[in-house]
Design a protein around this motif. Sequence first.
Motif, short mmCIF file in Angstrom:
data_model
loop_
_atom_site.label_atom_id
_atom_site.label_comp_id
_atom_site.label_asym_id
_atom_site.label_seq_id
_atom_site.Cartn_x
_atom_site.Cartn_y
_atom_site.Cartn_z
N GLU A 215 0.83 -1.20 0.00
CA GLU A 215 0.00 0.00 0.00
C GLU A 215 0.86 1.25 0.00
O GLU A 215 0.54 2.25 -0.65
N GLU A 216 1.97 1.20 0.75
CA GLU A 216 2.88 2.34 0.79
C GLU A 216 3.55 2.55 -0.57
O GLU A 216 3.70 3.69 -1.02
N ARG B 178 2.26 1.68 -3.50
CA ARG B 178 1.25 2.20 -4.42
C ARG B 178 1.02 3.69 -4.19
O ARG B 178 0.91 4.47 -5.14
N ALA B 179 0.96 4.09 -2.93
CA ALA B 179 0.77 5.51 -2.63
C ALA B 179 1.97 6.32 -3.13
O ALA B 179 1.80 7.42 -3.68
N LEU B 180 3.15 5.78 -2.96
CA LEU B 180 4.36 6.45 -3.44
C LEU B 180 4.33 6.57 -4.96
O LEU B 180 4.64 7.63 -5.51
N HIS C 266 1.72 6.71 -6.87
CA HIS C 266 0.72 7.73 -7.18
C HIS C 266 1.31 9.12 -7.00
O HIS C 266 1.15 10.00 -7.86
N ASP C 267 1.97 9.35 -5.86
CA ASP C 267 2.58 10.65 -5.59
C ASP C 267 3.65 10.99 -6.62
O ASP C 267 3.78 12.14 -7.05
#
Length: 115
Positions: free
Chosen positions: A65-66, A68-70, A72-73
């Motif tokens: 999840e981390e 994927r968030a990275l 995206h950012d």
Amino acid sequence: MTRNNELRLPPWSGTDGKPCFLSTDDVNGHLSCLADNTEAIQLSLAAELLDHTSEVLEDTQAAPEELRALAHDLAESLRSTLRVAESRGHRLPLPGPDTHGNDTGGPMLPAAAFG
């Protein structure tokens, strides 16, 4: 600095994410300064995100999840950075009529030569 009568692509989007353009001859005007400051902030945030990315990638325990968030950012940051590059590229001075854009006097290849 924008050339006279040329539209500037600011570092923000218009309605529905479409590009908007700034038309001004005053490079020290309110909107021009706002665009300059926004570009500086976006580039600074991109540098900070890059540092954070290195830390996350070094962490072998990073959760999916981390990551994927990275990702995206990073995509958002790259989008902003490309907009800044495009805007600044449009504001570069054009070569004079007696030059071919290089200092060597040699031939220049057309863009198509690079694929």
